[in-house]
Design a protein around this motif. Structure first.
Motif, PDB file in Angstrom:
ATOM      1  N   TYR A  67       0.834  -1.198   0.000  1.00 20.62           N
ATOM      2  CA  TYR A  67       0.000   0.000   0.000  1.00 20.62           C
ATOM      3  C   TYR A  67       0.875   1.257   0.000  1.00 20.62           C
ATOM      4  CZ  TYR A  67      -2.589   3.928   1.834  1.00 20.62           C
ATOM      5  OH  TYR A  67      -3.091   5.189   2.015  1.00 20.62           O
ATOM      6  N   ALA A  68       1.870   1.273   0.861  1.00 25.60           N
ATOM      7  CA  ALA A  68       2.764   2.429   0.928  1.00 25.60           C
ATOM      8  C   ALA A  68       3.440   2.667  -0.423  1.00 25.60           C
ATOM      9  CB  ALA A  68       3.809   2.231   2.019  1.00 25.60           C
ATOM     10  N   ASN A  69       3.904   1.597  -1.039  1.00 25.85           N
ATOM     11  CA  ASN A  69       4.623   1.716  -2.304  1.00 25.85           C
ATOM     12  C   ASN A  69       3.704   2.109  -3.458  1.00 25.85           C
ATOM     13  OD1 ASN A  69       7.048   1.001  -1.099  1.00 25.85           O
ATOM     14  ND2 ASN A  69       6.732  -1.182  -1.475  1.00 25.85           N
ATOM     15  N   GLN A  70       2.487   1.602  -3.446  1.00 22.45           N
ATOM     16  CA  GLN A  70       1.568   1.845  -4.555  1.00 22.45           C
ATOM     17  C   GLN A  70       0.793   3.153  -4.422  1.00 22.45           C
ATOM     18  OE1 GLN A  70       0.944  -0.061  -7.414  1.00 22.45           O
ATOM     19  NE2 GLN A  70       2.775  -1.164  -6.810  1.00 22.45           N
ATOM     20  N   GLU A  71       0.400   3.511  -3.198  1.00 23.15           N
ATOM     21  CA  GLU A  71      -0.569   4.583  -3.049  1.00 23.15           C
ATOM     22  C   GLU A  71      -0.128   5.763  -2.179  1.00 23.15           C
ATOM     23  OE1 GLU A  71      -3.275   4.904  -4.710  1.00 23.15           O
ATOM     24  OE2 GLU A  71      -3.177   2.959  -5.690  1.00 23.15           O
ATOM     25  N   ARG A  72       0.728   5.553  -1.199  1.00 20.73           N
ATOM     26  CA  ARG A  72       0.989   6.628  -0.234  1.00 20.73           C
ATOM     27  C   ARG A  72       2.302   7.373  -0.452  1.00 20.73           C
ATOM     28  NH1 ARG A  72      -0.831   8.661   4.592  1.00 20.73           N
ATOM     29  NH2 ARG A  72       0.791   9.503   5.955  1.00 20.73           N
ATOM     30  N   ASN A  73       3.373   6.640  -0.706  1.00 25.77           N
ATOM     31  CA  ASN A  73       4.693   7.261  -0.671  1.00 25.77           C
ATOM     32  C   ASN A  73       4.864   8.388  -1.680  1.00 25.77           C
ATOM     33  OD1 ASN A  73       5.387   5.569   1.409  1.00 25.77           O
ATOM     34  ND2 ASN A  73       6.626   4.176   0.170  1.00 25.77           N
ATOM     35  N   TYR A  74       4.343   8.217  -2.887  1.00 20.23           N
ATOM     36  CA  TYR A  74       4.550   9.251  -3.902  1.00 20.23           C
ATOM     37  C   TYR A  74       3.764  10.522  -3.562  1.00 20.23           C
ATOM     38  CZ  TYR A  74       0.051   8.437  -6.295  1.00 20.23           C
ATOM     39  OH  TYR A  74      -1.276   8.347  -6.626  1.00 20.23           O
ATOM     40  N   LYS A  75       2.643  10.369  -2.862  1.00 17.46           N
ATOM     41  CA  LYS A  75       1.885  11.546  -2.436  1.00 17.46           C
ATOM     42  C   LYS A  75       2.620  12.272  -1.305  1.00 17.46           C
ATOM     43  CE  LYS A  75      -2.294   9.115  -3.792  1.00 17.46           C
ATOM     44  NZ  LYS A  75      -3.403   8.263  -3.329  1.00 17.46           N
ATOM     45  N   LEU A  76       3.218  11.496  -0.401  1.00 17.76           N
ATOM     46  CA  LEU A  76       4.020  12.113   0.648  1.00 17.76           C
ATOM     47  C   LEU A  76       5.227  12.842   0.060  1.00 17.76           C
ATOM     48  CD1 LEU A  76       4.093   9.435   3.502  1.00 17.76           C
ATOM     49  CD2 LEU A  76       2.826  11.590   3.443  1.00 17.76           C
ATOM     50  N   ALA A  77       5.822  12.254  -0.970  1.00 16.01           N
ATOM     51  CA  ALA A  77       6.965  12.901  -1.622  1.00 16.01           C
ATOM     52  C   ALA A  77       6.541  14.229  -2.252  1.00 16.01           C
ATOM     53  CB  ALA A  77       7.557  11.974  -2.674  1.00 16.01           C
ATOM     54  N   ALA A  78       5.354  14.250  -2.866  1.00 14.14           N
ATOM     55  CA  ALA A  78       4.845  15.491  -3.454  1.00 14.14           C
ATOM     56  C   ALA A  78       4.571  16.523  -2.372  1.00 14.14           C
ATOM     57  CB  ALA A  78       3.581  15.205  -4.257  1.00 14.14           C
ATOM     58  N   LYS A  79       4.044  16.076  -1.246  1.00 14.65           N
ATOM     59  CA  LYS A  79       3.790  16.993  -0.127  1.00 14.65           C
ATOM     60  C   LYS A  79       5.097  17.597   0.381  1.00 14.65           C
ATOM     61  CE  LYS A  79       2.200  17.439   4.615  1.00 14.65           C
ATOM     62  NZ  LYS A  79       1.928  18.883   4.359  1.00 14.65           N
ATOM     63  N   ARG A  80       6.102  16.758   0.571  1.00 15.92           N
ATOM     64  CA  ARG A  80       7.395  17.266   1.045  1.00 15.92           C
ATOM     65  C   ARG A  80       7.964  18.288   0.062  1.00 15.92           C
ATOM     66  NH1 ARG A  80       8.059  11.797   2.771  1.00 15.92           N
ATOM     67  NH2 ARG A  80       9.093  11.272   0.818  1.00 15.92           N
ATOM     68  N   LYS A  81       7.825  17.996  -1.221  1.00 11.70           N
ATOM     69  CA  LYS A  81       8.320  18.911  -2.242  1.00 11.70           C
ATOM     70  C   LYS A  81       7.594  20.249  -2.166  1.00 11.70           C
ATOM     71  CE  LYS A  81       9.501  18.913  -7.158  1.00 11.70           C
ATOM     72  NZ  LYS A  81       9.509  18.116  -8.403  1.00 11.70           N
ATOM     73  N   ALA A 100       7.742  26.275  -8.930  1.00 12.07           N
ATOM     74  CA  ALA A 100       7.752  25.278  -7.856  1.00 12.07           C
ATOM     75  C   ALA A 100       6.409  24.560  -7.774  1.00 12.07           C
ATOM     76  CB  ALA A 100       8.087  25.949  -6.525  1.00 12.07           C
ATOM     77  N   VAL A 101       5.338  25.329  -7.843  1.00 16.48           N
ATOM     78  CA  VAL A 101       4.006  24.737  -7.761  1.00 16.48           C
ATOM     79  C   VAL A 101       3.707  23.879  -8.987  1.00 16.48           C
ATOM     80  CG1 VAL A 101       1.542  25.299  -7.829  1.00 16.48           C
ATOM     81  CG2 VAL A 101       3.040  26.452  -6.198  1.00 16.48           C
ATOM     82  N   LEU A 102       4.089  24.350 -10.156  1.00 16.00           N
ATOM     83  CA  LEU A 102       3.902  23.560 -11.375  1.00 16.00           C
ATOM     84  C   LEU A 102       4.631  22.231 -11.274  1.00 16.00           C
ATOM     85  CD1 LEU A 102       2.771  23.382 -14.245  1.00 16.00           C
ATOM     86  CD2 LEU A 102       4.844  24.562 -15.047  1.00 16.00           C
ATOM     87  N   SER A 103       5.814  22.249 -10.709  1.00 19.26           N
ATOM     88  CA  SER A 103       6.582  21.020 -10.527  1.00 19.26           C
ATOM     89  C   SER A 103       5.882  20.042  -9.597  1.00 19.26           C
ATOM     90  CB  SER A 103       7.971  21.365  -9.970  1.00 19.26           C
ATOM     91  OG  SER A 103       8.729  20.194  -9.759  1.00 19.26           O
ATOM     92  N   VAL A 104       5.208  20.560  -8.575  1.00 20.98           N
ATOM     93  CA  VAL A 104       4.475  19.696  -7.648  1.00 20.98           C
ATOM     94  C   VAL A 104       3.269  19.061  -8.337  1.00 20.98           C
ATOM     95  CG1 VAL A 104       3.110  19.658  -5.526  1.00 20.98           C
ATOM     96  CG2 VAL A 104       5.267  20.914  -5.591  1.00 20.98           C
ATOM     97  N   PHE A 105       2.585  19.817  -9.171  1.00 21.78           N
ATOM     98  CA  PHE A 105       1.481  19.234  -9.935  1.00 21.78           C
ATOM     99  C   PHE A 105       1.975  18.112 -10.843  1.00 21.78           C
ATOM    100  CE2 PHE A 105      -1.151  22.930  -8.828  1.00 21.78           C
ATOM    101  CZ  PHE A 105      -2.410  22.353  -8.765  1.00 21.78           C
ATOM    102  N   ARG A 106       3.177  18.274 -11.365  1.00 23.89           N
ATOM    103  CA  ARG A 106       3.726  17.259 -12.264  1.00 23.89           C
ATOM    104  C   ARG A 106       4.293  16.046 -11.520  1.00 23.89           C
ATOM    105  NH1 ARG A 106       7.159  21.406 -16.153  1.00 23.89           N
ATOM    106  NH2 ARG A 106       5.469  21.890 -17.645  1.00 23.89           N
ATOM    107  N   ALA A 107       4.409  16.163 -10.200  1.00 24.14           N
ATOM    108  CA  ALA A 107       5.085  15.123  -9.417  1.00 24.14           C
ATOM    109  C   ALA A 107       4.227  13.886  -9.171  1.00 24.14           C
ATOM    110  CB  ALA A 107       5.543  15.702  -8.070  1.00 24.14           C
ATOM    111  N   THR A 108       2.927  13.956  -9.477  1.00 20.15           N
ATOM    112  CA  THR A 108       2.051  12.804  -9.277  1.00 20.15           C
ATOM    113  C   THR A 108       1.239  12.567 -10.550  1.00 20.15           C
ATOM    114  OG1 THR A 108       0.043  13.949  -8.523  1.00 20.15           O
ATOM    115  CG2 THR A 108       1.771  13.549  -6.871  1.00 20.15           C
ATOM    116  N   ASN A 109       0.537  11.436 -10.563  1.00 21.72           N
ATOM    117  CA  ASN A 109      -0.364  11.131 -11.676  1.00 21.72           C
ATOM    118  C   ASN A 109      -1.820  11.400 -11.307  1.00 21.72           C
ATOM    119  OD1 ASN A 109      -0.876   9.108  -9.849  1.00 21.72           O
ATOM    120  ND2 ASN A 109      -0.433   7.407 -11.237  1.00 21.72           N
ATOM    121  N   MET A 110      -2.036  12.259 -10.320  1.00 24.22           N
ATOM    122  CA  MET A 110      -3.384  12.500  -9.811  1.00 24.22           C
ATOM    123  C   MET A 110      -4.206  13.403 -10.726  1.00 24.22           C
ATOM    124  SD  MET A 110      -2.220  12.811  -5.823  1.00 24.22           S
ATOM    125  CE  MET A 110      -3.817  13.247  -5.154  1.00 24.22           C
TER     126      MET A 110
END
Length: 253
Positions: A67-81, A100-110
Protein backbone atom coordinates in the motif's frame (compact mmCIF):
# COMPACT_ATOMS: atom_id res chain seq x y z
CA UNK A 1 -34.65 11.20 -4.45
CA UNK A 2 -37.72 11.87 -2.28
CA UNK A 3 -39.14 14.53 0.01
CA UNK A 4 -40.33 14.99 3.52
CA UNK A 5 -43.57 16.03 5.14
CA UNK A 6 -44.47 17.35 8.58
CA UNK A 7 -47.36 16.30 10.75
CA UNK A 8 -48.08 17.08 14.41
CA UNK A 9 -44.58 18.48 14.88
CA UNK A 10 -42.89 15.37 13.46
CA UNK A 11 -41.08 15.00 10.13
CA UNK A 12 -41.38 12.06 7.74
CA UNK A 13 -39.01 11.22 4.88
CA UNK A 14 -40.90 9.87 1.88
CA UNK A 15 -39.78 8.04 -1.27
CA UNK A 16 -42.16 6.39 -3.73
CA UNK A 17 -44.99 7.14 -1.30
CA UNK A 18 -43.37 5.15 1.52
CA UNK A 19 -41.95 6.42 4.82
CA UNK A 20 -38.22 5.73 5.06
CA UNK A 21 -37.33 8.04 7.95
CA UNK A 22 -39.01 9.98 10.72
CA UNK A 23 -38.02 12.23 13.60
CA UNK A 24 -38.18 15.67 15.17
CA UNK A 25 -35.22 17.20 13.31
CA UNK A 26 -35.86 17.84 9.58
CA UNK A 27 -32.14 17.83 8.75
CA UNK A 28 -31.65 14.43 10.37
CA UNK A 29 -34.73 13.05 8.62
CA UNK A 30 -33.44 14.32 5.27
CA UNK A 31 -30.05 12.71 5.94
CA UNK A 32 -31.70 9.40 6.87
CA UNK A 33 -33.76 9.56 3.69
CA UNK A 34 -30.60 10.11 1.62
CA UNK A 35 -28.93 7.17 3.35
CA UNK A 36 -31.84 4.83 2.76
CA UNK A 37 -32.24 5.90 -0.86
CA UNK A 38 -28.52 5.31 -1.45
CA UNK A 39 -28.94 1.66 -0.54
CA UNK A 40 -31.20 1.18 -3.53
CA UNK A 41 -28.38 1.98 -5.97
CA UNK A 42 -27.33 -1.25 -7.74
CA UNK A 43 -23.68 -0.44 -6.99
CA UNK A 44 -24.30 -0.22 -3.24
CA UNK A 45 -22.33 -2.53 -0.95
CA UNK A 46 -21.88 -0.24 2.06
CA UNK A 47 -18.77 0.57 4.05
CA UNK A 48 -18.32 -3.12 4.91
CA UNK A 49 -18.17 -3.93 1.20
CA UNK A 50 -15.72 -1.07 0.60
CA UNK A 51 -13.48 -2.34 3.40
CA UNK A 52 -13.60 -5.88 2.03
CA UNK A 53 -12.67 -4.66 -1.44
CA UNK A 54 -9.74 -2.63 -0.13
CA UNK A 55 -8.43 -5.50 1.99
CA UNK A 56 -8.62 -7.81 -1.01
CA UNK A 57 -5.79 -5.82 -2.57
CA UNK A 58 -4.01 -4.80 0.66
CA UNK A 59 -4.58 -7.54 3.28
CA UNK A 60 -2.62 -5.62 5.92
CA UNK A 61 -4.60 -2.45 5.23
CA UNK A 62 -2.78 0.86 5.46
CA UNK A 63 0.17 -0.93 7.04
CA UNK A 64 0.83 -3.06 3.96
CA UNK A 65 4.21 -2.36 2.42
CA UNK A 66 2.52 -2.68 -0.93
CA UNK A 67 0.00 0.00 0.00
CA UNK A 68 2.76 2.43 0.93
CA UNK A 69 4.62 1.72 -2.30
CA UNK A 70 1.57 1.84 -4.56
CA UNK A 71 -0.57 4.58 -3.05
CA UNK A 72 0.99 6.63 -0.23
CA UNK A 73 4.69 7.26 -0.67
CA UNK A 74 4.55 9.25 -3.90
CA UNK A 75 1.89 11.55 -2.44
CA UNK A 76 4.02 12.11 0.65
CA UNK A 77 6.96 12.90 -1.62
CA UNK A 78 4.84 15.49 -3.45
CA UNK A 79 3.79 16.99 -0.13
CA UNK A 80 7.39 17.27 1.05
CA UNK A 81 8.32 18.91 -2.24
CA UNK A 82 5.50 21.43 -1.85
CA UNK A 83 6.38 22.17 1.77
CA UNK A 84 10.04 22.64 0.87
CA UNK A 85 9.61 24.79 -2.24
CA UNK A 86 6.27 26.57 -1.69
CA UNK A 87 5.31 26.38 2.01
CA UNK A 88 1.78 27.50 2.84
CA UNK A 89 2.62 30.40 5.15
CA UNK A 90 5.06 31.91 2.65
CA UNK A 91 2.87 31.66 -0.44
CA UNK A 92 -0.09 33.32 1.30
CA UNK A 93 1.54 36.68 0.70
CA UNK A 94 4.68 35.80 -1.27
CA UNK A 95 5.42 35.70 -4.97
CA UNK A 96 7.54 33.83 -7.49
CA UNK A 97 6.39 30.30 -6.63
CA UNK A 98 4.92 29.45 -10.05
CA UNK A 99 7.57 27.00 -11.24
CA UNK A 100 7.75 25.28 -7.86
CA UNK A 101 4.01 24.74 -7.76
CA UNK A 102 3.90 23.56 -11.37
CA UNK A 103 6.58 21.02 -10.53
CA UNK A 104 4.47 19.70 -7.65
CA UNK A 105 1.48 19.23 -9.93
CA UNK A 106 3.73 17.26 -12.26
CA UNK A 107 5.09 15.12 -9.42
CA UNK A 108 2.05 12.80 -9.28
CA UNK A 109 -0.36 11.13 -11.68
CA UNK A 110 -3.38 12.50 -9.81
CA UNK A 111 -4.23 14.94 -12.63
CA UNK A 112 -4.47 14.00 -16.28
CA UNK A 113 -1.67 14.97 -18.71
CA UNK A 114 -4.16 17.33 -20.38
CA UNK A 115 -4.84 19.12 -17.10
CA UNK A 116 -1.12 19.42 -16.35
CA UNK A 117 -0.48 20.92 -19.78
CA UNK A 118 -3.14 23.59 -19.25
CA UNK A 119 -1.60 24.47 -15.88
CA UNK A 120 1.56 25.66 -17.61
CA UNK A 121 -0.34 28.74 -18.78
CA UNK A 122 -1.57 29.33 -15.23
CA UNK A 123 1.70 29.06 -13.34
CA UNK A 124 3.89 30.65 -16.01
CA UNK A 125 1.48 33.49 -16.62
CA UNK A 126 0.88 36.92 -15.14
CA UNK A 127 -1.70 35.58 -12.69
CA UNK A 128 0.47 32.83 -11.20
CA UNK A 129 0.98 34.58 -7.86
CA UNK A 130 -2.72 35.46 -7.53
CA UNK A 131 -3.80 31.87 -8.26
CA UNK A 132 -1.33 30.38 -5.78
CA UNK A 133 -2.31 32.88 -3.08
CA UNK A 134 -5.99 32.07 -3.68
CA UNK A 135 -5.27 28.35 -3.33
CA UNK A 136 -3.35 29.02 -0.13
CA UNK A 137 -6.19 31.15 1.24
CA UNK A 138 -8.65 28.34 0.60
CA UNK A 139 -6.26 25.92 2.31
CA UNK A 140 -6.06 28.28 5.28
CA UNK A 141 -9.76 29.12 5.66
CA UNK A 142 -11.60 26.36 3.81
CA UNK A 143 -14.76 28.43 3.39
CA UNK A 144 -17.19 29.46 0.66
CA UNK A 145 -15.60 32.87 0.13
CA UNK A 146 -12.08 31.55 -0.38
CA UNK A 147 -13.28 28.80 -2.73
CA UNK A 148 -15.14 31.41 -4.77
CA UNK A 149 -12.02 33.52 -4.99
CA UNK A 150 -10.00 30.54 -6.18
CA UNK A 151 -12.65 29.70 -8.79
CA UNK A 152 -12.54 33.26 -10.12
CA UNK A 153 -8.75 33.08 -10.54
CA UNK A 154 -8.82 29.71 -12.31
CA UNK A 155 -11.82 30.31 -14.57
CA UNK A 156 -10.08 32.47 -17.22
CA UNK A 157 -7.74 29.52 -17.88
CA UNK A 158 -10.57 26.96 -18.00
CA UNK A 159 -8.98 25.35 -14.95
CA UNK A 160 -11.77 25.86 -12.40
CA UNK A 161 -11.90 22.10 -11.85
CA UNK A 162 -12.15 20.17 -8.61
CA UNK A 163 -8.90 18.34 -9.28
CA UNK A 164 -6.98 21.60 -9.68
CA UNK A 165 -8.73 23.47 -6.86
CA UNK A 166 -8.27 20.76 -4.22
CA UNK A 167 -4.80 19.44 -5.12
CA UNK A 168 -2.64 22.00 -3.31
CA UNK A 169 -4.84 22.39 -0.19
CA UNK A 170 -4.87 18.59 0.14
CA UNK A 171 -1.08 18.39 0.00
CA UNK A 172 -0.54 21.40 2.26
CA UNK A 173 -3.01 20.14 4.89
CA UNK A 174 -3.93 16.45 4.42
CA UNK A 175 -5.35 16.34 7.92
CA UNK A 176 -7.98 18.91 6.91
CA UNK A 177 -8.54 19.03 3.15
CA UNK A 178 -9.40 16.43 0.53
CA UNK A 179 -8.42 15.95 -3.09
CA UNK A 180 -11.46 15.43 -5.30
CA UNK A 181 -11.23 13.12 -8.30
CA UNK A 182 -14.88 13.36 -9.32
CA UNK A 183 -15.81 10.15 -11.13
CA UNK A 184 -14.12 7.70 -8.79
CA UNK A 185 -15.41 9.60 -5.75
CA UNK A 186 -18.98 9.65 -7.06
CA UNK A 187 -18.75 5.92 -7.69
CA UNK A 188 -17.44 5.31 -4.18
CA UNK A 189 -20.18 7.48 -2.66
CA UNK A 190 -22.83 5.49 -4.53
CA UNK A 191 -21.29 2.24 -3.30
CA UNK A 192 -21.48 3.33 0.35
CA UNK A 193 -24.82 5.14 0.00
CA UNK A 194 -23.60 8.68 0.65
CA UNK A 195 -25.51 11.72 -0.77
CA UNK A 196 -22.32 13.10 -2.35
CA UNK A 197 -23.15 10.84 -5.30
CA UNK A 198 -26.32 12.80 -6.05
CA UNK A 199 -25.35 16.31 -4.91
CA UNK A 200 -22.09 16.49 -6.92
CA UNK A 201 -21.74 19.10 -9.63
CA UNK A 202 -18.71 20.13 -11.67
CA UNK A 203 -18.98 23.79 -10.62
CA UNK A 204 -16.88 24.70 -7.59
CA UNK A 205 -19.85 24.78 -5.25
CA UNK A 206 -18.93 24.86 -1.56
CA UNK A 207 -21.90 22.65 -0.67
CA UNK A 208 -20.33 19.92 -2.81
CA UNK A 209 -17.04 20.28 -0.96
CA UNK A 210 -18.83 20.17 2.40
CA UNK A 211 -20.50 16.90 1.38
CA UNK A 212 -17.12 15.55 0.28
CA UNK A 213 -15.69 16.29 3.72
CA UNK A 214 -18.70 14.60 5.31
CA UNK A 215 -18.03 11.52 3.16
CA UNK A 216 -14.41 11.62 4.31
CA UNK A 217 -15.35 11.88 7.98
CA UNK A 218 -17.81 9.00 7.78
CA UNK A 219 -15.26 6.85 5.96
CA UNK A 220 -12.62 7.70 8.55
CA UNK A 221 -14.94 6.61 11.37
CA UNK A 222 -15.80 3.37 9.60
CA UNK A 223 -12.08 2.61 9.17
CA UNK A 224 -10.95 3.69 12.63
CA UNK A 225 -9.67 0.21 13.53
CA UNK A 226 -7.47 0.24 10.41
CA UNK A 227 -5.91 3.48 11.72
CA UNK A 228 -5.72 5.74 8.65
CA UNK A 229 -3.15 8.45 9.36
CA UNK A 230 -4.72 11.31 7.40
CA UNK A 231 -6.79 12.08 4.34
CA UNK A 232 -4.03 10.82 2.08
CA UNK A 233 -5.03 7.39 3.37
CA UNK A 234 -8.74 8.12 2.98
CA UNK A 235 -8.31 9.40 -0.56
CA UNK A 236 -6.21 6.37 -1.41
CA UNK A 237 -8.87 4.09 0.07
CA UNK A 238 -11.54 5.73 -2.11
CA UNK A 239 -9.32 5.36 -5.17
CA UNK A 240 -8.62 1.68 -4.55
CA UNK A 241 -12.29 0.86 -3.91
CA UNK A 242 -13.47 2.75 -6.97
CA UNK A 243 -10.67 2.19 -9.48
CA UNK A 244 -9.02 -1.18 -8.83
CA UNK A 245 -10.68 -3.87 -10.93
CA UNK A 246 -11.87 -7.22 -9.59
CA UNK A 247 -9.69 -9.11 -12.08
CA UNK A 248 -6.55 -7.31 -10.93
CA UNK A 249 -4.09 -10.08 -10.10
CA UNK A 250 -1.82 -8.22 -7.71
CA UNK A 251 -2.25 -8.55 -3.97
CA UNK A 252 0.07 -6.26 -2.01
CA UNK A 253 1.11 -7.55 1.41
Amino acid sequence: MGNYAAKDGKFFGLADGKIFAEGNDPDQVWQQLHDEAGKSDPRYFGYAGARSRFLKFFPNGFHSDGYANQERNYKLAAKRKLDDTAPLEKVLTGSGFGEAVLSVFRATNMLSPFEKTKLQDVFRGADADAVIQAAATFAKHGDKTSLGRLEAKLKPYDCAKWTVATYLPYLWQPERHMFLKPEVTKDYAARVGHPFASIYEAKLNFDVYAQLLDLVEKTNRELSDLKPLDRIDIQSFIWVVGDYREDREEVYI
